[in-house]
Scaffold this active site. Structure first.
Site, PDB file in Angstrom:
ATOM      1  N   ARG A 226       0.914  -1.165   0.000  1.00  0.00           N
ATOM      2  CA  ARG A 226      -0.040   0.077   0.022  1.00  0.00           C
ATOM      3  C   ARG A 226       1.018   1.192  -0.110  1.00  0.00           C
ATOM      4  NH1 ARG A 226      -4.066  -1.146   4.856  1.00  0.00           N
ATOM      5  NH2 ARG A 226      -1.641  -1.889   5.851  1.00  0.00           N
TER       6      ARG A 226
ATOM      7  N   ASP B  80       1.067   5.659   0.268  1.00  0.00           N
ATOM      8  CA  ASP B  80       0.492   6.813   0.746  1.00  0.00           C
ATOM      9  C   ASP B  80      -0.072   7.782  -0.319  1.00  0.00           C
ATOM     10  OD1 ASP B  80       0.437   5.928   3.531  1.00  0.00           O
ATOM     11  OD2 ASP B  80       2.215   6.875   3.893  1.00  0.00           O
TER      12      ASP B  80
ATOM     13  N   TYR C 221      12.019   0.397  -3.130  1.00  0.00           N
ATOM     14  CA  TYR C 221      11.569   1.787  -3.179  1.00  0.00           C
ATOM     15  C   TYR C 221      12.861   2.510  -3.671  1.00  0.00           C
ATOM     16  CZ  TYR C 221       7.402   0.851  -0.347  1.00  0.00           C
ATOM     17  OH  TYR C 221       6.088   0.777  -0.153  1.00  0.00           O
TER      18      TYR C 221
ATOM     19  N   ARG D  22      10.533   7.420   3.757  1.00  0.00           N
ATOM     20  CA  ARG D  22      10.592   8.860   3.810  1.00  0.00           C
ATOM     21  C   ARG D  22      11.362   9.375   5.120  1.00  0.00           C
ATOM     22  NH1 ARG D  22       4.414  10.300   3.204  1.00  0.00           N
ATOM     23  NH2 ARG D  22       5.105  12.094   4.083  1.00  0.00           N
TER      24      ARG D  22
END
Length: 262
Positions: free
Chosen positions: A49, A51, A109, A196
């Site tokens: 998932r 954001d 990522y 992040r």
């Protein structure tokens, strides 16, 4: 028949992946497009998932098709019913034991950061931004301390629902071309906001606020309050899950941006 799809999307205009009452999520529009092809509701399960504002170059989903359709219908037909910014790239039948999330043994990522004094124009929504010069060597030295099994509590969002903060990082690399800095992370799994939060702390090191060894201190302290603030979602890209070869699925990524970033 269980079907796997490879999907890419620009997250700038969506409220994240997961379906919400107000709609406008990637899951919502994908399930709506699948409904149009199947003639009945279809629910999908994704590999990871994302954001609001986060992109994906290779999201993988699976669903159980309630009707038979040509495989091309799950690509071209679905794409014709999707809004701009989302596209199905491939389709493949899989065994009933395949699960987009639980069959993955790892995930990738990438974070893109534009490092220049001026704010973003062309890259708006597609990259993060930092206005002060960053020391690439210092950030690389810090990132080199991340591979291995660690407790990543210092980089975990308060609302993270993961059962354990202990994850194994396989790759944490940083490179630069011009004023674009590329952060690549590969791990067994990631915590909520982990990438992040890592980027935010690496930027602190890059601007000289901390030394590379600060990463070790944060890993040992396991305290989110001691690390840097969470960085913008704009530059974050989910590059895809990593599956065992026996599933026969396409590679989780097709060298996204590597053609221009050498």
């Amino acid at each position: 028949m269980r079907i796997a799809l490879g999907v890419e999307y620009c997250g700038s205009t969506f409220h994240g992946w997961q379906s919400q009452p107000q709609g406008n999520t990637v899951q919502d529009v994908l399930e709506s497009a699948l409904h149009a092809i199947a003639g009945q509701p279809i629910g999908v399960i994704c590999a990871g998932r994302t954001d609001a504002g986060v992109h994906a170059s290779h999201q993988v989903v699976h669903f159980d098709a309630p009707v038979e359709r040509p495989l091309t219908a799950w690509v071209r037909g679905v794409n014709s019913n999707l809004p701009e910014g989302v596209a199905v790239r491939w389709v493949q039948p899989v065994g009933d034991e395949f699960h987009a999330r639980f069959s993955a043994r790892g995930r990738r990522y990438r974070y893109l950061l534009l490092n220049r004094p001026q704010r973003l124009g062309l890259w708006h929504g597609r990259a993060g931004w930092f206005h002060l010069p960053l020391d690439l060597t210092a950030m690389q030295a810090a990132a080199a301390r991340l591979p291995g099994e660690h407790n990543f509590s210092a980089f975990r969002a308060a609302g993270c629902q993961a059962k354990t903060p202990v994850k194994t990082m396989w790759r944490a690399e940083i490179r630069q071309q011009g004023n674009l800095i590329v952060f690549d992370f590969e791990a067994s799994a990631f915590l909520h906001h982990m990438v992040r939060n890592l980027v935010g702390s690496l930027v602190y090191i890059g601007k000289g606020a901390q030394a590379p060894g600060w990463i070790d201190e944060l890993l040992q302290a396991r305290d989110r309050k001691l690390a840097a603030p969470t960085f913008s979602p704009d530059g974050l890209y989910f590059r895809g899950p990593i599956y065992e070869a026996h599933w026969g699925l396409p590679d989780p990524d097709d060298d996204f941006l590597d053609g221009v970033l050498k």
